[in-house]
Design a protein around this motif. Sequence first.
Motif, mmCIF file in Angstrom:
data_model
loop_
_atom_site.group_PDB
_atom_site.id
_atom_site.type_symbol
_atom_site.label_atom_id
_atom_site.label_comp_id
_atom_site.label_asym_id
_atom_site.label_seq_id
_atom_site.Cartn_x
_atom_site.Cartn_y
_atom_site.Cartn_z
ATOM 1 N N GLU A 175 -6.704 0.109 3.461
ATOM 2 C CA GLU A 175 -7.674 0.902 4.221
ATOM 3 C C GLU A 175 -7.578 0.618 5.713
ATOM 4 O OE1 GLU A 175 -9.306 3.343 2.923
ATOM 5 O OE2 GLU A 175 -8.572 2.842 0.913
ATOM 6 N N ASP A 176 -7.306 -0.633 6.067
ATOM 7 C CA ASP A 176 -7.117 -0.990 7.479
ATOM 8 C C ASP A 176 -5.919 -0.235 8.055
ATOM 9 O OD1 ASP A 176 -7.118 -2.430 9.971
ATOM 10 O OD2 ASP A 176 -5.646 -3.820 9.131
ATOM 11 N N ASP A 193 -3.706 12.829 2.216
ATOM 12 C CA ASP A 193 -3.138 12.324 0.960
ATOM 13 C C ASP A 193 -1.727 11.780 1.165
ATOM 14 O OD1 ASP A 193 -2.374 14.970 1.499
ATOM 15 O OD2 ASP A 193 -1.889 15.373 -0.583
ATOM 16 N N VAL A 194 -0.967 12.400 2.079
ATOM 17 C CA VAL A 194 0.382 11.924 2.373
ATOM 18 C C VAL A 194 0.312 10.564 3.065
ATOM 19 C CG1 VAL A 194 2.517 12.404 3.640
ATOM 20 C CG2 VAL A 194 1.280 14.276 2.533
ATOM 21 N N LEU A 195 -0.574 10.431 4.037
ATOM 22 C CA LEU A 195 -0.720 9.161 4.747
ATOM 23 C C LEU A 195 -1.182 8.060 3.792
ATOM 24 C CD1 LEU A 195 -0.701 7.549 7.382
ATOM 25 C CD2 LEU A 195 -3.059 8.307 7.787
ATOM 26 N N ARG A 196 -2.104 8.374 2.910
ATOM 27 C CA ARG A 196 -2.604 7.353 1.977
ATOM 28 C C ARG A 196 -1.485 6.864 1.062
ATOM 29 N NH1 ARG A 196 -7.031 5.020 0.049
ATOM 30 N NH2 ARG A 196 -8.288 6.065 1.645
ATOM 31 N N ASN A 197 -0.703 7.781 0.519
ATOM 32 C CA ASN A 197 0.397 7.372 -0.347
ATOM 33 C C ASN A 197 1.410 6.519 0.407
ATOM 34 O OD1 ASN A 197 -0.193 8.262 -2.912
ATOM 35 N ND2 ASN A 197 1.637 9.496 -3.097
ATOM 36 N N TYR A 198 1.707 6.918 1.652
ATOM 37 C CA TYR A 198 2.637 6.136 2.466
ATOM 38 C C TYR A 198 2.131 4.703 2.603
ATOM 39 C CZ TYR A 198 4.645 4.077 6.657
ATOM 40 O OH TYR A 198 5.222 3.206 7.544
ATOM 41 N N CYS A 199 0.859 4.539 2.936
ATOM 42 C CA CYS A 199 0.311 3.200 3.180
ATOM 43 C C CYS A 199 0.245 2.375 1.899
ATOM 44 C CB CYS A 199 -1.078 3.306 3.808
ATOM 45 S SG CYS A 199 -1.084 4.021 5.476
ATOM 46 N N ILE A 200 -0.166 2.985 0.803
ATOM 47 C CA ILE A 200 -0.314 2.247 -0.452
ATOM 48 C C ILE A 200 1.004 1.595 -0.872
ATOM 49 C CG2 ILE A 200 -0.653 2.513 -2.946
ATOM 50 C CD1 ILE A 200 -2.791 4.603 -2.310
ATOM 51 N N TYR A 201 2.084 2.350 -0.804
ATOM 52 C CA TYR A 201 3.353 1.867 -1.332
ATOM 53 C C TYR A 201 4.269 1.280 -0.273
ATOM 54 C CZ TYR A 201 1.676 4.377 -5.385
ATOM 55 O OH TYR A 201 0.907 4.807 -6.436
ATOM 56 N N ALA A 202 3.813 1.285 0.999
ATOM 57 C CA ALA A 202 4.599 0.649 2.062
ATOM 58 C C ALA A 202 4.281 -0.832 2.196
ATOM 59 C CB ALA A 202 4.347 1.342 3.402
ATOM 60 N N LEU A 203 3.201 -1.292 1.553
ATOM 61 C CA LEU A 203 2.751 -2.677 1.687
ATOM 62 C C LEU A 203 3.016 -3.457 0.404
ATOM 63 C CD1 LEU A 203 -0.716 -2.156 3.429
ATOM 64 C CD2 LEU A 203 1.485 -2.673 4.506
ATOM 65 N N ASP A 204 3.317 -4.758 0.564
ATOM 66 C CA ASP A 204 3.461 -5.617 -0.615
ATOM 67 C C ASP A 204 2.087 -6.163 -1.015
ATOM 68 O OD1 ASP A 204 2.838 -7.726 1.132
ATOM 69 O OD2 ASP A 204 4.915 -8.422 1.279
ATOM 70 N N ASN A 205 2.064 -7.078 -1.941
ATOM 71 C CA ASN A 205 0.786 -7.600 -2.441
ATOM 72 C C ASN A 205 0.017 -8.388 -1.390
ATOM 73 O OD1 ASN A 205 1.212 -6.488 -4.983
ATOM 74 N ND2 ASN A 205 2.254 -8.314 -5.757
ATOM 75 N N ASN A 206 0.713 -8.809 -0.326
ATOM 76 C CA ASN A 206 0.056 -9.530 0.764
ATOM 77 C C ASN A 206 -0.238 -8.631 1.961
ATOM 78 O OD1 ASN A 206 0.170 -12.128 -0.557
ATOM 79 N ND2 ASN A 206 2.372 -12.146 -0.112
ATOM 80 N N CYS A 207 -0.156 -7.317 1.743
ATOM 81 C CA CYS A 207 -0.434 -6.321 2.782
ATOM 82 C C CYS A 207 0.522 -6.430 3.968
ATOM 83 C CB CYS A 207 -1.891 -6.402 3.253
ATOM 84 S SG CYS A 207 -3.078 -5.907 1.983
#
Length: 307
Positions: A175-176, A193-207
């Motif tokens: 969310e940050d 929705d495109v931006l959210r998907n990009y952010c969700i899967y661009a980060l590892d478990n440690n953000c």
Amino acid sequence: MLSSNPTSHFLTLKNRPVVANSGETKAGSLKLHYWEWAGHQPTVLFCHAASFHGRCYDPIINNALHGHHVIALDFRGHGRSQQHPPPYRFPWFGEDVLHFIETLNLSSRNLIGIGHSVGGYALTYAAAIAQQRLFHSLLLIDPVIIPRSIYEHENIDKSTTDYVLRRKNQWSSVEDMISQLEKRGTFSKWPKDVLRNYCIYALDNNCKLTCSPEGEASIYQSGVHPDTNIYPLIEQSKHIHDIPIQIARILPGESVLVLDQSPTAPDLVKYFRKGKDLLLESSKHLFPMEQPNIAIKLVKDFIRENQ
């Protein structure tokens, strides 16, 4: 329409070049991740742009390719695939694609490749070096296959990628990341929705970004290196000229490293015996993110013509 709940898979390729923590490149195992949408033939293999991942194109896949069997690959150093220290080299992505297709035993009679940016280069490279015809057809969306003269002279100032090294690498949460990017530059133009998907899967478990700024910069630098010159491979290929290839590009500019402008060689189509060229005059390099409806129509038309 958003995700139709693709399944997550991992696949290990043997004897691939992998960079160790020491900086030395050795042959080893490479673990790649891909997303799979169940459906009918033909199979569509989707390859993404640098610093992106396989889930950036969900609206396109779920609208233009609904009901098809679709595979969206995460390149090494992206999404959920294996990371290693830079460099990340363009030819490696192409070789990875070829080994990936061969390992899954995907048939060229029923395999369509769609690649955006670096993904377009990787699909073309794989098709050029394959010992048999690899695809039924290819759609290259503003591929990073630059003018031949640039490869041959490598006359681009590497400092033009310095801005990439200043990217924020660590976030406190998805969310940050969303809240900051939705106000910034090109990201502010992306549908939510495109931006959210990009952010969700661009980060590892440690953000932390899976594709680090250093890794992304090395990709851009590799893109203009003489070793990346794909033209001799295309010319020597025994099978790529049997493949119908549609190039969809935007207007060229003064620099191949400016994302508002096209990195694609304006004369690229002449290197493919069955090539077609489509110029999208009102779009930018990241139009699949900024204008997904244009990309959806592009893919729908391409699939209709290449059933």
